[in-house]
Design an enzyme around this catalytic site. Structure first.
Site, PDB file in Angstrom:
ATOM      1  N   ASP A 231      38.419   6.527  37.696  1.00 35.26           N
ATOM      2  CA  ASP A 231      37.518   6.859  36.597  1.00 35.26           C
ATOM      3  C   ASP A 231      36.462   5.773  36.420  1.00 35.26           C
ATOM      4  O   ASP A 231      36.767   4.574  36.464  1.00 35.26           O
ATOM      5  CB  ASP A 231      38.346   7.002  35.312  1.00 35.26           C
ATOM      6  CG  ASP A 231      37.546   7.469  34.133  1.00 35.26           C
ATOM      7  OD1 ASP A 231      37.000   8.580  34.191  1.00 35.26           O
ATOM      8  OD2 ASP A 231      37.468   6.714  33.140  1.00 35.26           O
ATOM      9  N   GLU A 319      34.799   8.087  41.062  1.00 35.84           N
ATOM     10  CA  GLU A 319      33.895   8.760  40.141  1.00 35.84           C
ATOM     11  C   GLU A 319      32.812   7.736  39.809  1.00 35.84           C
ATOM     12  O   GLU A 319      32.975   6.880  38.942  1.00 35.84           O
ATOM     13  CB  GLU A 319      34.593   9.196  38.847  1.00 35.84           C
ATOM     14  CG  GLU A 319      33.655   9.990  37.945  1.00 35.84           C
ATOM     15  CD  GLU A 319      33.870   9.758  36.448  1.00 35.84           C
ATOM     16  OE1 GLU A 319      33.448  10.614  35.659  1.00 35.84           O
ATOM     17  OE2 GLU A 319      34.429   8.714  36.068  1.00 35.84           O
TER      18      GLU A 319
END
Length: 603
Positions: A231, A319
């Site tokens: 993330d 990401e």
């Protein structure tokens, strides 16, 4: 025969010249894998509390085997107060009771492996929850402590330190700093939270932070996971000195219909600090909280941890909302990550020039570092592409859709979504599929505001709709409570009426359904190794047509992929039409907003 317009091949290689060479058929599994994202809260609810859980996921894993994907990625299921749907982690080594137990996680991983599916879990390294033991210890220890140094604490500016250390805002709205009350009751230092106030940023210059995440990687690898989606992978390191910033910081940029991402929220021009010093942010292509060069050292350390587990490879997927593609490719250099989501492809509007440009530039950038390109169209942070492509394509991509906003054309959006997916799954490299897109699920665009939970919505006082509309629970059975999501009738987010007709039981075995289209695409892709294939543009490519040839990784098949984004039909050459995303015209030509896979005769 239907006449075809003369090709317009601006910014791309001429037809017949190889843009991307074929990968080795013996390449590692992740270079062409199709990975399915499960959002645990919304996949399947086994215990009837309205929230999806790990036993529910385990029970539905055969569905993914039958769909034809290679792996499953699960969004966070760690212990969390759920202020940001689990991306605020309080304990990285345990399962939140809402989702089950560590034993349930072990069962899920083992069951997936028995079905031939690999498992990736989400890792959230930019920040923890404010309920994490480390942050509680930091608050108790006070200024100057080793505990506080694990996070980004600073003294305030101005008289009495009443102003935050710099002007950075939060991605979710409001200020990016919050002042704490010290143990003696006095106003104290400020801590940085680029996201929600309950998500304090970690200090990645601290050796304990680095070692902690090495241990977390080992913990889950030892339990059998096959990789990690990382993330906010571009956010861990901040520019030294934390200079003021006068540009935007949003992850979810505006997108120009013709040129793609505007760079708003990612790239920015040089600015001056408060003391007048010129800060050349174009040198790193990012605002001072994003895409700093120091992140790469961190991931090289992670790669060493994962490589120590031997074969098959345990992988990292970034990401990273980073442009241009050459900056993104730095994350997948040898010795760093294996994959990085291609958000420029996701951002591209439904326009042939935009798509051909981003496909070629992405392939070339990643080829330069020896990495595959990883394609994606939807995820838990963006409007579902079945709705997004039904909006006015001259407008920027919205962050959520509400009842009072312009509504997507549902029929057009689904038609384009099917065509876009057929295009994506024929491209060389890997791909990610977001849960429910194989059913053609639209965004929930009329959700009442009282149900919304996204911190973006609440921190902006409703000015930004947020991401709840793409996170609605899956419909499995039309005539069951919560459409088969669970035994209860009240899932954590309401399902729109349209989901009933799109439920799994309404599409399995139904010719022409979106589910069966996905199954067919994935079957052909795997059988002929098109993820390992080459790419060259075909002469049909024009200002309204994307057409390329993919020679499979085993060199046995050449597939012509034609996507018609225009109004006029396109004549297809001689060959066997394996799949089309919508029926062909009576004369065999390809109608608008349709993709066809054509097996060309051997030359």
């Amino acid at each position: 025969m239907v006449p075809v317009s003369e090709p317009t091949l601006e910014n791309v290689t001429a037809p017949g010249e190889v843009v991307h060479p074929a990968d080795s058929p013996e390449a590692p599994w992740w270079r062409d894998a199709v990975i399915y994202q499960v959002y645990p809260r919304s996949w399947a609810d086994a215990d009837g509390d309205g929230i999806g859980d790990l036993p529910g996921i385990t029970a539905r894993l055969p569905y993914l085997r039958d769909l034809g994907v290679d792996a499953v990625w699960l969004s966070p299921f760690y212990v969390s107060p759920m202020n940001d749907a689990g991306y605020d982690v309080a304990d990285y080594r345990d399962v939140d009771p809402r989702f089950g137990t560590l034993a349930d996680a072990d069962t899920m991983i083992a069951t997936a492996h028995d079905l031939g599916l690999k498992v990736l879990v989400d890792l959230v390294p930019n920040h923890t929850s404010s309920e994490h033991a480390w942050f509680r210890a930091a608050l108790a220890a006070g200024p100057g402590s080793l505990e506080r140094d694990r996070y980004v604490f600073r003294e305030g500016r101005g008289p009495g330190g009443d102003e935050p250390p710099n002007n950075w805002p939060s991605v979710f709205g409001g200020r990016g700093w919050t002042r704490v009350t010290e143990p003696d009751g006095t106003p104290g230092q400020w801590y940085l939270h680029i996201f929600d106030v309950t998500q304090p940023d970690l200090n990645w210059q601290h050796p304990e932070v680095r070692e902690e995440f090495h241990d977390i990687l080992r913990f889950w690898c030892d339990r059998g996971v096959d990789g990690f989606r990382v993330d906010v992978a571009h956010g861990l390191v901040k520019r030294e000195g934390l200079p003021d910033w006068h540009g935007p910081v949003g992850l979810y940029d505006e997108v120009d219909a013709d040129t793609g991402p505007t760079g708003v929220g990612r790239d920015a021009e040089a600015i001056r600090s408060t003391d007048g010093q010129v800060l050349d942010h174009t040198a790193t292509g990012a605002a001072p909280m994003w895409d700093q060069d120091g992140v790469h050292e961190i991931y090289r350390g992670w790669r060493e941890v994962l490589d120590s587990y031997g074969s098959p490879d345990r992988i990292l997927c970034a990401e990273a909302w980073v442009t241009p593609e050459s900056r993104l490719a730095r994350y997948v250099r040898p010795g760093e990550m294996h994959q990085a989501f291609n958000f420029d492809f996701l951002d591209a509007h439904w326009a042939a020039t935009a798509l051909t440009t981003v496909i070629e530039s992405s392939l070339r950038s990643n080829d330069a570092v020896g990495a595959p390109t990883t394609w994606v169209l939807s995820n838990h942070d963006v409007v579902r592409h079945a709705s997004r492509l039904g909006l006015d394509q001259s407008r920027p991509r919205p962050n959520g859709i509400r009842a009072g906003d312009p509504q997507p054309d549902a029929e057009l959006g689904l038609r384009r979504a099917r065509a876009a997916t057929a295009l994506m799954l024929a491209l060389p490299g890997g791909a990610y599929v977001y849960q429910g897109e194989e059913l053609g699920l639209p965004e929930h665009t009329t959700m009442p505001d009282e149900y919304r939970q996204d911190p973006t919505f609440h921190r902006t006082h409703g000015a930004v709709t947020g991401r709840d509309g793409c996170r609605v629970p899956m419909p499995w059975v039309r005539d069951a409570p919560s459409l088969g999501f669970g035994p209860g009738s009240d899932p954590w987010l309401p399902q729109p009426d349209a989901y009933a007709g799109l439920a799994v039981d309404q599409q399995v075995g139904v010719e022409g359904s979106t589910l069966e289209l996905y199954r067919a695409l994935l079957e052909y892709r795997r059988k002929h190794r098109f993820g390992h294939g080459s790419l060259e543009w075909d002469a049909l490519t024009s200002s309204t047509v994307v057409a390329f040839r993919n020679t499979s990784g085993d060199g046995e098949r050449t597939l012509l992929v034609v996507t018609n984004l225009g109004d006029a039909p396109v004549a297809l050459p001689a060959g066997d039409v394996l799949i089309s995303s919508a029926p062909l015209d009576d004369d065999g030509s390809l109608p608008g907003d349709t993709t066809a896979w054509v097996r060309l005769p051997r030359e």
